[in-house]
Enzyme design. Structure first.
Site, PDB file in Angstrom:
ATOM      1  CE1 TYR A 158      -3.847  -2.217   0.364  1.00 30.65           C
ATOM      2  CE2 TYR A 158      -2.739  -3.146   2.276  1.00 30.65           C
ATOM      3  CZ  TYR A 158      -3.745  -3.197   1.336  1.00 30.65           C
ATOM      4  OH  TYR A 158      -4.643  -4.229   1.365  1.00 30.65           O
ATOM      5  CG  HIS A 188      -6.916   4.999   0.975  1.00 30.00           C
ATOM      6  ND1 HIS A 188      -7.593   6.199   1.066  1.00 30.00           N
ATOM      7  CD2 HIS A 188      -7.788   4.062   1.432  1.00 30.00           C
ATOM      8  CE1 HIS A 188      -8.820   5.977   1.547  1.00 30.00           C
ATOM      9  NE2 HIS A 188      -8.952   4.699   1.775  1.00 30.00           N
ATOM     10  CE1 TYR A 236      -4.076  -3.449   5.846  1.00 33.86           C
ATOM     11  CE2 TYR A 236      -4.463  -4.557   7.927  1.00 33.86           C
ATOM     12  CZ  TYR A 236      -3.771  -4.447   6.737  1.00 33.86           C
ATOM     13  OH  TYR A 236      -2.771  -5.334   6.451  1.00 33.86           O
ATOM     14  CG  ASN A 283     -12.487   1.079   5.925  1.00 35.38           C
ATOM     15  OD1 ASN A 283     -11.863   1.966   5.338  1.00 35.38           O
ATOM     16  ND2 ASN A 283     -13.236   0.207   5.283  1.00 35.38           N
ATOM     17  CG  ASP A 306      -6.729   9.385   0.864  1.00 36.58           C
ATOM     18  OD1 ASP A 306      -7.681   8.956   0.193  1.00 36.58           O
ATOM     19  OD2 ASP A 306      -6.497   8.975   2.022  1.00 36.58           O
TER      20      ASP A 306
END
Length: 195
Positions: free
Chosen positions: A20, A25, A70, A72, A97
């Site tokens: 990632y 993100h 993560y 969320n 972002d």
């Protein structure tokens, strides 16, 4: 309370894991890497479901946090650390972002809704408040309406976008420090838009 006794928390949002690192993100994490260097501080302590570091800046105690939950569930990490150090929402600055801004653009806000960003949604939910300053880093809109949002924010930048993004990340880090020094409206005047 004297300014030089204040404790601030600066949070960069992203997803842990090498795959990632360079995605849209993860702009919050990348801005934190710049802040780490500017403040001579290491974000290497594992606690509060995140990685954090502690340093001083102009007489304030500043904590830097990269949640490792993560995106969320970012709010869980933010809540744990801010509760432990007794930091009010007004002194929690979040860098993340924003797909409604072109790469290279910034927007600074004192508060507001999540605007569809799951990381911010989680922080609002956990803190029970929308009143935290934020530095939004433009990552560009989806190329067409049918494009899956998750696929888009987990995609990498083009070489051209990256050219615009790199100076914006530097300015995002400076904007966070400007909020501590001069407040949100001054930071917004100086850093909103494009350099």
């Amino acid at each position: 309370m004297l300014k030089d006794q204040e404790t601030w928390l600066i949070v960069g949002l992203g997803n842990p894991g090498r795959e990632y690192e360079k995605t849209r993100h993860n702009c919050g994490f990348r801005a934190m890497d710049i802040l780490e260097k500017k403040l001579g501080c290491s974000i290497d302590k594992g606690k509060f479901q995140g990685l954090y570091g502690q340093c001083s800046y102009h007489g304030c105690k500043v904590l830097l946090l990269k949640p490792q939950t993560y995106m969320n569930l970012s709010g869980r990490s933010v809540l744990q650390l801010s509760a432990f150090f007794k930091i009010p929402p007004q002194q929690i600055i979040v860098l993340f972002d924003d797909i409604s801004l072109a790469p290279g653009r910034l927007r600074i806000r004192a508060n507001g809704s999540a605007g569809g960003h799951n990381g911010i949604k989680s922080i609002i939910q956990e803190l029970g408040s929308q009143n935290f300053p934020r530095v939004k880093i433009g990552v560009g809109a989806k190329p067409h309406p049918d494009y899956d949002l998750a696929d888009w924010v987990l995609s990498a930048f083009s070489a051209n976008e990256e050219k615009d993004l790199v100076p914006a990340l530097e300015r995002a880090a400076d904007a966070a420090l400007c909020i501590i020094d001069h407040g949100v409206s001054e930071a917004s005047n100086r850093f909103s838009g494009k350099a």
